[in-house]
Write a protein that holds these residues in place. Structure first.
Motif, mmCIF file in Angstrom:
data_model
loop_
_atom_site.group_PDB
_atom_site.id
_atom_site.type_symbol
_atom_site.label_atom_id
_atom_site.label_comp_id
_atom_site.label_asym_id
_atom_site.label_seq_id
_atom_site.Cartn_x
_atom_site.Cartn_y
_atom_site.Cartn_z
ATOM 1 N N HIS A 202 0.848 -1.198 0.000
ATOM 2 C CA HIS A 202 0.000 0.000 0.000
ATOM 3 C C HIS A 202 0.880 1.244 0.000
ATOM 4 C CE1 HIS A 202 1.122 -0.132 4.172
ATOM 5 N NE2 HIS A 202 0.287 -1.115 4.467
ATOM 6 N N PRO A 203 0.323 2.430 -0.193
ATOM 7 C CA PRO A 203 1.152 3.638 -0.282
ATOM 8 C C PRO A 203 1.883 3.993 1.005
ATOM 9 C CG PRO A 203 -1.017 4.020 -1.267
ATOM 10 C CD PRO A 203 -1.083 2.703 -0.556
ATOM 11 N N GLN A 204 1.309 3.682 2.179
ATOM 12 C CA GLN A 204 1.916 4.088 3.447
ATOM 13 C C GLN A 204 3.104 3.199 3.802
ATOM 14 O OE1 GLN A 204 -1.182 2.906 3.055
ATOM 15 N NE2 GLN A 204 -2.724 4.207 4.011
ATOM 16 N N LEU A 205 4.045 3.777 4.511
ATOM 17 C CA LEU A 205 5.120 2.982 5.104
ATOM 18 C C LEU A 205 4.674 2.441 6.456
ATOM 19 C CD1 LEU A 205 8.000 1.879 5.416
ATOM 20 C CD2 LEU A 205 8.675 4.140 6.294
ATOM 21 N N GLY A 206 4.263 3.333 7.355
ATOM 22 C CA GLY A 206 3.844 2.914 8.691
ATOM 23 C C GLY A 206 2.508 2.214 8.674
ATOM 24 N N ARG A 207 2.338 1.277 9.601
ATOM 25 C CA ARG A 207 1.072 0.548 9.673
ATOM 26 C C ARG A 207 0.842 0.048 11.092
ATOM 27 N NH1 ARG A 207 0.267 -4.505 8.110
ATOM 28 N NH2 ARG A 207 -1.082 -3.765 6.425
ATOM 29 N N ARG A 208 -0.413 0.188 11.542
ATOM 30 C CA ARG A 208 -0.816 -0.268 12.859
ATOM 31 C C ARG A 208 -1.100 -1.775 12.846
ATOM 32 N NH1 ARG A 208 -5.755 1.433 14.173
ATOM 33 N NH2 ARG A 208 -5.327 1.126 16.378
ATOM 34 N N PHE A 209 -1.254 -2.310 14.031
ATOM 35 C CA PHE A 209 -1.585 -3.730 14.193
ATOM 36 C C PHE A 209 -3.107 -3.877 14.067
ATOM 37 C CE2 PHE A 209 -0.274 -7.598 17.038
ATOM 38 C CZ PHE A 209 -0.716 -8.458 16.051
ATOM 39 N N ARG A 210 -3.634 -3.572 12.878
ATOM 40 C CA ARG A 210 -5.087 -3.611 12.663
ATOM 41 C C ARG A 210 -5.647 -5.027 12.751
ATOM 42 N NH1 ARG A 210 -3.816 -0.152 8.160
ATOM 43 N NH2 ARG A 210 -4.343 2.021 8.564
ATOM 44 N N ALA A 211 -4.812 -6.005 12.455
ATOM 45 C CA ALA A 211 -5.306 -7.384 12.431
ATOM 46 C C ALA A 211 -5.845 -7.822 13.784
ATOM 47 C CB ALA A 211 -4.200 -8.330 11.987
ATOM 48 N N LEU A 212 -5.394 -7.193 14.878
ATOM 49 C CA LEU A 212 -5.841 -7.620 16.203
ATOM 50 C C LEU A 212 -7.339 -7.467 16.382
ATOM 51 C CD1 LEU A 212 -3.287 -6.582 18.988
ATOM 52 C CD2 LEU A 212 -4.239 -8.835 18.503
ATOM 53 N N LYS A 213 -7.898 -6.348 15.896
ATOM 54 C CA LYS A 213 -9.338 -6.164 16.103
ATOM 55 C C LYS A 213 -10.154 -7.111 15.224
ATOM 56 C CE LYS A 213 -9.060 -1.963 13.287
ATOM 57 N NZ LYS A 213 -9.047 -0.494 13.390
ATOM 58 N N LEU A 214 -9.666 -7.390 14.015
ATOM 59 C CA LEU A 214 -10.365 -8.353 13.158
ATOM 60 C C LEU A 214 -10.238 -9.759 13.726
ATOM 61 C CD1 LEU A 214 -11.972 -8.917 10.620
ATOM 62 C CD2 LEU A 214 -9.819 -8.947 9.321
ATOM 63 N N TRP A 215 -9.082 -10.092 14.245
ATOM 64 C CA TRP A 215 -8.861 -11.380 14.908
ATOM 65 C C TRP A 215 -9.801 -11.519 16.104
ATOM 66 C CZ3 TRP A 215 -4.064 -12.887 18.261
ATOM 67 C CH2 TRP A 215 -3.920 -14.280 18.285
ATOM 68 N N SER A 216 -9.935 -10.433 16.870
ATOM 69 C CA SER A 216 -10.827 -10.449 18.036
ATOM 70 C C SER A 216 -12.269 -10.721 17.634
ATOM 71 C CB SER A 216 -10.740 -9.110 18.780
ATOM 72 O OG SER A 216 -9.443 -8.870 19.270
ATOM 73 N N VAL A 217 -12.705 -10.086 16.558
ATOM 74 C CA VAL A 217 -14.084 -10.269 16.093
ATOM 75 C C VAL A 217 -14.309 -11.697 15.612
ATOM 76 C CG1 VAL A 217 -15.708 -9.615 14.263
ATOM 77 C CG2 VAL A 217 -14.509 -7.841 15.558
ATOM 78 N N LEU A 218 -13.406 -12.190 14.772
ATOM 79 C CA LEU A 218 -13.580 -13.539 14.226
ATOM 80 C C LEU A 218 -13.590 -14.591 15.320
ATOM 81 C CD1 LEU A 218 -11.275 -13.235 11.080
ATOM 82 C CD2 LEU A 218 -13.757 -13.530 11.070
ATOM 83 N N ARG A 219 -12.762 -14.407 16.338
ATOM 84 C CA ARG A 219 -12.682 -15.412 17.394
ATOM 85 C C ARG A 219 -13.817 -15.273 18.414
ATOM 86 N NH1 ARG A 219 -6.755 -16.287 19.724
ATOM 87 N NH2 ARG A 219 -7.949 -17.937 20.750
ATOM 88 N N TYR B 13 -16.958 -13.701 18.038
ATOM 89 C CA TYR B 13 -18.301 -13.962 17.498
ATOM 90 C C TYR B 13 -18.361 -15.301 16.778
ATOM 91 C CZ TYR B 13 -19.474 -9.148 18.610
ATOM 92 O OH TYR B 13 -19.699 -7.980 19.281
ATOM 93 N N GLY B 14 -17.234 -15.716 16.181
ATOM 94 C CA GLY B 14 -17.255 -16.903 15.355
ATOM 95 C C GLY B 14 -18.029 -16.637 14.073
ATOM 96 N N LEU B 15 -17.855 -17.489 13.092
ATOM 97 C CA LEU B 15 -18.572 -17.293 11.831
ATOM 98 C C LEU B 15 -20.076 -17.398 12.028
ATOM 99 C CD1 LEU B 15 -16.305 -19.176 9.263
ATOM 100 C CD2 LEU B 15 -16.302 -16.762 9.916
ATOM 101 N N ALA B 16 -20.499 -18.248 12.949
ATOM 102 C CA ALA B 16 -21.937 -18.390 13.210
ATOM 103 C C ALA B 16 -22.517 -17.078 13.735
ATOM 104 C CB ALA B 16 -22.183 -19.516 14.203
ATOM 105 N N GLY B 17 -21.804 -16.420 14.654
ATOM 106 C CA GLY B 17 -22.285 -15.161 15.191
ATOM 107 C C GLY B 17 -22.295 -14.060 14.157
ATOM 108 N N ILE B 18 -21.272 -14.029 13.291
ATOM 109 C CA ILE B 18 -21.221 -13.009 12.237
ATOM 110 C C ILE B 18 -22.342 -13.241 11.236
ATOM 111 C CG2 ILE B 18 -19.823 -12.126 10.337
ATOM 112 C CD1 ILE B 18 -17.347 -12.802 12.083
ATOM 113 N N ARG B 19 -22.577 -14.495 10.873
ATOM 114 C CA ARG B 19 -23.692 -14.785 9.950
ATOM 115 C C ARG B 19 -25.027 -14.353 10.551
ATOM 116 N NH1 ARG B 19 -21.075 -20.142 9.534
ATOM 117 N NH2 ARG B 19 -19.661 -20.051 7.742
#
Length: 470
Positions: A350-367, A369-375
């Motif tokens: 991507h264009p930016q050099l710096g990047r936050r640990f954004r994956a943590l919040k998505l990881w938190s959601v997936l784990r 709620y689970g796919l059943a909860g998201i569905r």
């Protein structure tokens, strides 16, 4: 602030958020303050000496709260949802506490490798073709961007690099008359991407849509492509929208890809809002048909998938198209891991050099709620929108402007444009709910987009009752 003081104030901040959520139903959705009111309530200079954190929490109530439009309100139906669920907030908090810079693998291997796994999880959950996943033997992969606008810009840069044989990276766009295509309902970020890439807004062709569905007219696209080629232009990039902002229209990706047969143009699928709904198998065919023929696709978990802004995931079939276009390695970033070729450095995605640990919040959601909860969350939004659409159809004073698209209903008063806008403004000003508007085939319409994790059928019914009474 000592660790113990941080612990105490951290509890106070979480308590404030919990109290905020608990009281949201009683607050006006749309901010009622006049322009400049918040600014005038603040000091004109920063404090010379530090203040207790409690003072800031107090000012949230006195200064900030009145000036907020409450995107987490259960009756926020404008634009598209921007969910900030408890699990995502906690993940984001941990990310802030860690404070890692994930620009290259070596600066924090876990930042990169957790993201690799999580975006592959999401690709699997949505049913994306395997070529978009970052497998050991595959050539594709995904990356978390800030927004879909950046993802579209990034994809356009990759397309330009590939089509120019690398010339654009070294000497700019040159004399080639590049052309870019999207429907008249495509997001404005397409034009902005062309501007930022140095191509200019004039290179963007606005393709007509089917008046009934508001999806791209593929025959019109074919005509534009043929005319441009005859005129000496070179088609570069075609954006297929899966869930447009205005009406939720879904372009026929398969037909668009077939129209590009023999035309060396990059096909990008913008599924920013609607794409996450593919987590539900019964919606997948409608949303992903033909996606295997695209070079890239983006969707935003930060809209409808319970993930705090900002979190937009871009997948590509050929990751070297990104890295070759965007990789620059000054001496201070050189390290043995990167030079070994065994790791991914997301700074090149991507264009930016710096990047936050954004994956943590998505990881938190997936784990959490689970796919059943998201569905269940996605299906609830679709069902509530279907309920609202039925209410519209049953009232002769109102009409649907387009067919309901997933959890988006576009409707109007039969009386006309002025009456429609007046009713929407009165509803918004009342504070009960917040809707946004659009124009479809020259007619003004209201948009009701369901998607908050806090919205119930009672919220939808209360909003409808208020519209009927206006």
């Amino acid at each position: 602030m000592s660790p113990e003081e941080f612990r105490r104030q951290g509890h106070a901040a979480i308590d404030w958020i919990a109290d905020y959520w608990a009281g949201l139903d009683d607050l006006p959705v749309l901010s009622q303050v006049a322009p400049g009111a918040v600014r005038r309530s603040m000091p004109t200079a920063p404090p010379e000496e530090g203040e207790p954190f409690d003072a800031l929490l107090g000012d949230l109530d006195e200064i900030v709260l009145p000036g907020l439009t409450h995107w987490q309100h259960p009756r926020f139906f404008a634009y598209f949802p921007a969910n900030s669920s408890p699990a995502a907030i906690l993940g984001d908090l941990i990310s802030s506490g860690i404070g890692a810079q994930g620009m290259i693998w070596a600066t924090s291997p876990a930042v990169t490798e957790v993201e690799q796994v999580v975006v592959d999880w999401l690709a699997q959950a949505l049913g994306l073709p395997e070529q978009f996943r970052l497998t050991d033997h595959g050539r594709g992969g995904g990356v978390i961007q800030d927004t879909a606008s950046t993802a579209t810009f990034t994809a356009l840069l990759a397309a330009l690099h590939s089509a120019s044989g690398g010339q654009a990276r070294e000497s700019g766009v040159g004399s080639t008359r590049w052309t870019v295509y999207g429907s008249s309902q495509a997001h404005s970020s397409l034009v902005k991407a062309a501007m930022m890439a140095g191509l200019g807004a004039e290179c963007v062709r606005s393709v007509e849509v089917d008046p009934r569905t508001q999806a791209m007219d593929v025959t019109a696209l074919e005509r534009l492509l043929a005319d441009d080629i005859d005129d000496g232009c070179r088609p570069l990039f075609v954006l297929a929208a899966v869930g447009t902002t205005s009406t939720g229209a879904i372009d026929d990706v398969q037909a668009i890809a077939e129209a590009l047969d023999g035309v060396d143009a990059w096909l990008h699928v913008d599924a920013a809002w609607a794409g996450v709904a593919a987590v539900c198998p019964e919606l997948r065919d409608r949303l992903l048909s033909g996606v295997h023929l695209a070079q890239s696709i983006v969707t935003n978990p930060h809209k409808w998938m319970l993930t705090t802004f900002d979190c937009s995931v871009l997948w590509v079939q050929e990751r070297t198209a990104l890295t070759n276009a965007l990789s620059i390695t000054p001496e201070y970033l050189r390290n043995p891991a990167s030079e070994s070729g065994a790791v991914v450095d997301y700074r090149d995605w991507h264009p930016q050099l710096g990047r936050r640990f954004r994956a943590l919040k998505l990881w938190s959601v997936l784990r959490t709620y689970g796919l059943a909860g998201i569905r269940a969350h996605i299906r609830e939004g679709v069902e509530l929108a279907a309920h609202f659409a039925d209410l519209v159809v049953d009232d002769d004073r109102f009409e649907l402007v387009t067919e309901r698209s997933l959890s988006l209903v576009v409707f109007r008063l039969v009386e006309g444009d002025e009456a429609t806008l007046a009713a929407m403004h009165r509803l918004n000003e009342s504070g009960l709910a917040y809707l946004s508007h659009t124009v479809v085939e020259g007619r003004t319409a209201m948009r009701l987009a369901v998607g908050s994790w806090r919205t119930t059928r009672a919220d939808v019914d209360a909003t409808w009752a208020a519209l009927q009474a206006l």
